[in-house]
Design a protein around this motif. Sequence first.
Motif, PDB file in Angstrom:
ATOM      1  N   PRO A  84      40.539  64.306  56.008  1.00 43.91           N
ATOM      2  CA  PRO A  84      41.460  63.263  55.240  1.00 43.91           C
ATOM      3  C   PRO A  84      41.717  63.390  53.708  1.00 43.91           C
ATOM      4  N   ALA A  85      42.676  63.084  53.322  1.00 42.47           N
ATOM      5  CA  ALA A  85      42.775  63.029  51.636  1.00 42.47           C
ATOM      6  C   ALA A  85      42.278  61.621  51.178  1.00 42.47           C
ATOM      7  N   LEU A  86      41.770  61.541  50.083  1.00 44.17           N
ATOM      8  CA  LEU A  86      41.301  59.998  49.730  1.00 44.17           C
ATOM      9  C   LEU A  86      42.318  59.804  48.578  1.00 44.17           C
ATOM     10  N   ILE A  87      42.986  58.529  48.918  1.00 42.81           N
ATOM     11  CA  ILE A  87      43.948  58.013  47.749  1.00 42.81           C
ATOM     12  C   ILE A  87      43.369  56.774  47.136  1.00 42.81           C
ATOM     13  N   LEU A  88      43.019  56.525  45.907  1.00 48.43           N
ATOM     14  CA  LEU A  88      42.702  55.627  45.143  1.00 48.43           C
ATOM     15  C   LEU A  88      43.915  54.621  44.661  1.00 48.43           C
ATOM     16  N   ALA A  89      44.192  53.273  44.743  1.00 45.00           N
ATOM     17  CA  ALA A  89      45.272  52.829  44.434  1.00 45.00           C
ATOM     18  C   ALA A  89      45.045  51.236  43.987  1.00 45.00           C
ATOM     19  N   VAL A  90      45.809  50.612  43.453  1.00 43.83           N
ATOM     20  CA  VAL A  90      45.860  49.339  43.062  1.00 43.83           C
ATOM     21  C   VAL A  90      46.779  48.315  44.261  1.00 43.83           C
ATOM     22  N   ASN A  91      46.072  47.393  44.648  1.00 50.60           N
ATOM     23  CA  ASN A  91      46.947  46.284  45.442  1.00 50.60           C
ATOM     24  C   ASN A  91      47.541  45.284  44.582  1.00 50.60           C
ATOM     25  N   ASN A  92      48.749  45.383  44.336  1.00 54.74           N
ATOM     26  CA  ASN A  92      49.291  43.990  43.680  1.00 54.74           C
ATOM     27  C   ASN A  92      50.066  43.343  44.540  1.00 54.74           C
ATOM     28  N   GLY A  93      50.077  43.473  45.992  1.00 51.42           N
ATOM     29  CA  GLY A  93      50.757  42.690  47.009  1.00 51.42           C
ATOM     30  C   GLY A  93      49.518  41.724  47.558  1.00 51.42           C
ATOM     31  N   LYS A  94      50.183  41.337  48.693  1.00 50.33           N
ATOM     32  CA  LYS A  94      48.988  40.346  49.666  1.00 50.33           C
ATOM     33  C   LYS A  94      47.847  41.008  49.846  1.00 50.33           C
ATOM     34  N   ARG A  95      46.624  40.412  49.746  1.00 49.12           N
ATOM     35  CA  ARG A  95      45.462  40.811  49.914  1.00 49.12           C
ATOM     36  C   ARG A  95      44.561  39.958  51.032  1.00 49.12           C
ATOM     37  N   ILE A  96      45.248  38.711  51.372  1.00 54.69           N
ATOM     38  CA  ILE A  96      44.229  38.151  52.333  1.00 54.69           C
ATOM     39  C   ILE A  96      45.313  37.549  53.328  1.00 54.69           C
ATOM     40  N   TYR A  97      44.967  37.906  54.430  1.00 56.87           N
ATOM     41  CA  TYR A  97      45.693  37.414  55.712  1.00 56.87           C
ATOM     42  C   TYR A  97      45.208  36.617  56.775  1.00 56.87           C
ATOM     43  N   ASP A  98      46.327  35.840  57.492  1.00 56.35           N
ATOM     44  CA  ASP A  98      45.464  35.188  58.742  1.00 56.35           C
ATOM     45  C   ASP A  98      44.733  35.913  59.658  1.00 56.35           C
ATOM     46  N   GLY A  99      43.890  35.571  60.290  1.00 52.82           N
ATOM     47  CA  GLY A  99      43.245  36.312  61.423  1.00 52.82           C
ATOM     48  C   GLY A  99      44.165  36.667  62.772  1.00 52.82           C
ATOM     49  N   ALA A 100      43.921  37.925  63.002  1.00 51.39           N
ATOM     50  CA  ALA A 100      45.153  38.513  63.843  1.00 51.39           C
ATOM     51  C   ALA A 100      44.891  37.851  65.521  1.00 51.39           C
ATOM     52  N   ARG A 101      45.748  37.855  66.230  1.00 46.29           N
ATOM     53  CA  ARG A 101      45.797  37.131  67.459  1.00 46.29           C
ATOM     54  C   ARG A 101      44.556  37.647  68.188  1.00 46.29           C
ATOM     55  N   PRO A 102      44.546  39.070  68.411  1.00 46.04           N
ATOM     56  CA  PRO A 102      43.421  39.856  69.353  1.00 46.04           C
ATOM     57  C   PRO A 102      42.164  39.346  68.751  1.00 46.04           C
ATOM     58  N   CYS A 103      41.862  39.033  67.577  1.00 50.78           N
ATOM     59  CA  CYS A 103      40.526  38.829  67.220  1.00 50.78           C
ATOM     60  C   CYS A 103      39.711  37.320  67.239  1.00 50.78           C
ATOM     61  N   GLN A 104      38.399  37.644  67.493  1.00 46.91           N
ATOM     62  CA  GLN A 104      37.774  36.269  67.622  1.00 46.91           C
ATOM     63  C   GLN A 104      37.568  35.542  66.528  1.00 46.91           C
ATOM     64  N   ASN A 105      37.371  34.186  66.405  1.00 47.26           N
ATOM     65  CA  ASN A 105      37.483  33.537  65.183  1.00 47.26           C
ATOM     66  C   ASN A 105      35.959  32.914  65.170  1.00 47.26           C
ATOM     67  N   PHE A 106      35.149  33.085  66.351  1.00 47.03           N
ATOM     68  CA  PHE A 106      34.031  32.366  66.243  1.00 47.03           C
ATOM     69  C   PHE A 106      33.759  30.866  66.223  1.00 47.03           C
ATOM     70  N   TYR A 118      40.444  34.273  58.246  1.00 42.54           N
ATOM     71  CA  TYR A 118      41.120  35.222  57.470  1.00 42.54           C
ATOM     72  C   TYR A 118      40.482  36.709  57.447  1.00 42.54           C
ATOM     73  N   TYR A 119      41.224  37.486  57.029  1.00 39.85           N
ATOM     74  CA  TYR A 119      40.701  38.943  56.915  1.00 39.85           C
ATOM     75  C   TYR A 119      41.348  39.567  55.735  1.00 39.85           C
ATOM     76  N   THR A 120      40.598  40.391  55.251  1.00 35.27           N
ATOM     77  CA  THR A 120      41.062  41.030  53.937  1.00 35.27           C
ATOM     78  C   THR A 120      40.692  42.590  54.193  1.00 35.27           C
ATOM     79  N   SER A 121      41.692  43.539  53.519  1.00 30.04           N
ATOM     80  CA  SER A 121      41.195  44.777  53.833  1.00 30.04           C
ATOM     81  C   SER A 121      41.535  45.778  52.474  1.00 30.04           C
ATOM     82  N   GLN A 122      40.302  45.816  51.785  1.00 27.65           N
ATOM     83  CA  GLN A 122      40.169  46.834  50.603  1.00 27.65           C
ATOM     84  C   GLN A 122      40.567  48.268  50.884  1.00 27.65           C
ATOM     85  N   VAL A 123      40.560  48.690  52.075  1.00 27.76           N
ATOM     86  CA  VAL A 123      40.685  49.975  52.649  1.00 27.76           C
ATOM     87  C   VAL A 123      41.629  50.325  53.692  1.00 27.76           C
TER      88      VAL A 123
END
Length: 432
Positions: free
Chosen positions: A158-180, A186-191
């Motif tokens: 893979p190539a590595l791309i370093l970027a700045v996220n100026n958009g949405k950063r935190i999301y509601d937990g997705a339907r197939p995921c367990q909320n315990f 919520y989930y967030t994804s820096q990568v």
Amino acid sequence: MVNNESTIEKLTGTFSDQLSATESMRQELKSLISYLNLAGTDVASFILNCYREYTGSKPDPDKPLSKKEGALFLHALSVKVRKVFPDVSGENNVTQLSGIKKGSTVFSEIYVEKGALTYPLTNRILSRFPERKVTEIAHYKDIFNVAGQDFLAQKRSPALILAVNNGKRIYDGARPCQNFGHEHFYYTSQVKNCLYDCEYCFLRGMYPSGNIVIFVNTDDYFSDIDAELKNHPLYLSIAYDTDLLALEGFTGIVKKYCEFAADRPELLIEIRTKCASGDVTKSPAVPSNIILAYTVSPDPIARAYEHWAGSFQARKSAIYSSLKAGIRTRLCIDPMIAVIGWNDIYGSMIDELFSEPVMAKLEDISVGTFRISSSYIKRLKKTALTPISAYPYENTDGMCGYDKKLRMEMTEFVKERIGRYYPVEKIFISDY
Ligand code: SF4
């Protein structure tokens, strides 16, 4: 695989005529034939037997079924095909690593957004790959979102791309995921994307590229989390769209989240991983509101389908180290994959895992069978036709997975087996 594409076409044509198939029936038949072929079945005999069983006679080109009868036969065939599982007993994949270390030359190229150049995380990462040429770009999407990329080739290098996220950063937990049981999940994804390459991974269906994007503006993520925390406590998964621990050697992102979480008791973070490096468990700085969630699969399944991830034995050791270090540790047997002998394979894995008394200290256990949205499975098939992507899943309101009976059978089996060693009330089953 026993047949090539032209034989599959020929078989599809012959049986389509016999079923008086419409174009959509023909496509469905071809999918079933492709799956049977990938699963190593003698396709022609399988369909002939099914046909004889269903109609009481062998196919006769002069007496094709009516379109309605053909559709009913096709349904009966798909029910039978769903009981055919791939055989992983002979797999001997050696594509397993235990985390990418400092100085690794894993990335083929490095791209950096102009706006990302001055961030400390950019400097940190670039200093770990001094030999790599750095290309400045305007926006990560100029590389990442280009149409027609070869996802699998990029996964290998893979190539590595370093970027700045100026958009949405935190999301509601997705339907197939367990909320315990946590209300504010919520989930967030820096990568974006993962160094590993699991054949069932939804990222294969989600992203147009196998390259890896790291957003370097960590403090903006932290500001967003703090803003949410003003409203309510937060259960936050930070590694659903990647494996952060696999990247930790050169990013230090997990360490940053540990430091950030330490004085925010109302924040509970889950870090899901298949990485077995164990480096993080040696750190005294994993606070009590971080849960390390190790996903495990039995060795034959990990070897067959979880390319580059830590081996089962290595992940088992990492779990024990984590528990012994007093870190809140979750076990995830999710996704379970139906293969020939799945009950023996999963049963033996559970017996082996729980042979170590420290497993009593597990935070809890998550269990679920493979599931994926119908749009992602289509793209998974386009990326690569494999026994996992080609299986004829049942589609329930846009979520594809094994049929309900098999899902229940698999999860109940695992629950009963774990229950021999561990309280069942701390086992969370994910279904939909
Ligand atoms: S480790 Fe997780 S995120 Fe990475 S490829 Fe596998 S399933 Fe996908």
